[in-house]
Design an enzyme around this catalytic site. Sequence first.
Site, PDB file in Angstrom:
ATOM      1  N   HIS A 138       0.836  -1.208   0.000  1.00  0.00           N
ATOM      2  CA  HIS A 138       0.000   0.000   0.000  1.00  0.00           C
ATOM      3  C   HIS A 138       0.871   1.258   0.000  1.00  0.00           C
ATOM      4  CE1 HIS A 138      -3.386   2.612   1.529  1.00  0.00           C
ATOM      5  NE2 HIS A 138      -2.350   3.263   2.037  1.00  0.00           N
ATOM      6  N   GLU A 139       1.849   1.301   0.893  1.00  0.00           N
ATOM      7  CA  GLU A 139       2.678   2.497   1.012  1.00  0.00           C
ATOM      8  C   GLU A 139       3.559   2.700  -0.224  1.00  0.00           C
ATOM      9  OE1 GLU A 139       2.128   4.688   3.105  1.00  0.00           O
ATOM     10  OE2 GLU A 139       0.808   3.524   4.395  1.00  0.00           O
ATOM     11  N   HIS A 142       1.655   4.445  -2.887  1.00  0.00           N
ATOM     12  CA  HIS A 142       1.538   5.895  -2.685  1.00  0.00           C
ATOM     13  C   HIS A 142       2.737   6.603  -3.324  1.00  0.00           C
ATOM     14  CE1 HIS A 142      -2.020   6.624  -0.420  1.00  0.00           C
ATOM     15  NE2 HIS A 142      -1.676   5.911   0.626  1.00  0.00           N
ATOM     16  N   GLU A 215      -6.431   6.878  -0.972  1.00  0.00           N
ATOM     17  CA  GLU A 215      -6.327   5.726  -0.077  1.00  0.00           C
ATOM     18  C   GLU A 215      -6.978   4.490  -0.697  1.00  0.00           C
ATOM     19  OE1 GLU A 215      -4.648   5.235   2.798  1.00  0.00           O
ATOM     20  OE2 GLU A 215      -3.828   7.228   2.398  1.00  0.00           O
TER      21      GLU A 215
END
Length: 297
Positions: A138-139, A142, A215
């Site tokens: 997930h990070e 980003h 998100e």
Amino acid sequence: MHQHHGRLRTAGLLAFLFALLLLIGALLAYFTSSPSFLLIFGLIGVGSVAYSYWNSDKLALRAMKAYPVSREQAPALYEMVEELAQRAQQPVPRIFIAPQPTPNAFATGRNPENGVVCFTEGILNLLSPRELRGVTGHELMHVYNRDILISSVAAAVAGFLTTISQFFLLFGGGLGRGGNNQGGNPLALIGAIAAVILMPIAASLIQMAISRTREYDADADGAELSGDPLALASALRKLHGGISAEPMREDPKHDAHAHMMIANPFGPKAKQLFSTHPPMDERISRLEQMTSGPPQG
């Protein structure tokens, strides 16, 4: 990675945010008969965004008191980050750890070549290796989706709009066409009141919508990168409970960077209207639907 309709929506929201900034400048230009206000506000807005974007990593890491870790200090963490970066065919970010008991993680850095992934000590103690890998995916997305640029722009413009609204509150009633301040200008006063009330609210809502969209996209892209949506769903469920048990203390230095974290660091009791994070139940549900099954523990 899949193309998301959310990216088009994000572009539209950013455009609207800049339109609000220019509208404030145009109103001041009209009420003061000075077109230079429009140019000044545009330049200040661009300057605010540039500063926030260029220094986002330093500011966030300093606020969290994070420190870099070497491969020797965290070999398993390095192996996991490198493996996912290679899967994405992207640069490997630097790894930091924040001495915070609240379980959380965030990514920062102005581009993939200067990316940073930061884990709190709390999240390293809470999650299993599989769940931590889901969070890392997930990070990383980003960083690779350049969400740091998008969030920096949104936060800088929203903050600047709030400051300008306060300027209107202090001086709006005295701004008159051609500098005539006798008795104040009713239209200017009305504009000031409207700006004070509406501009900060609108800016916060737009920043919230942008952050929530990013998100959701990072969840989907990160789950695809890791190949394990249920691991991220399980991690989010644990984070929800862990943060509820030990939320981060709210203060300005943390408030400014809370939108960067994978979960609201202040817990479910924090104000929800302007929350930059989507509801956790909705995020978990979306991840479960990617595999049509419940998350494993």
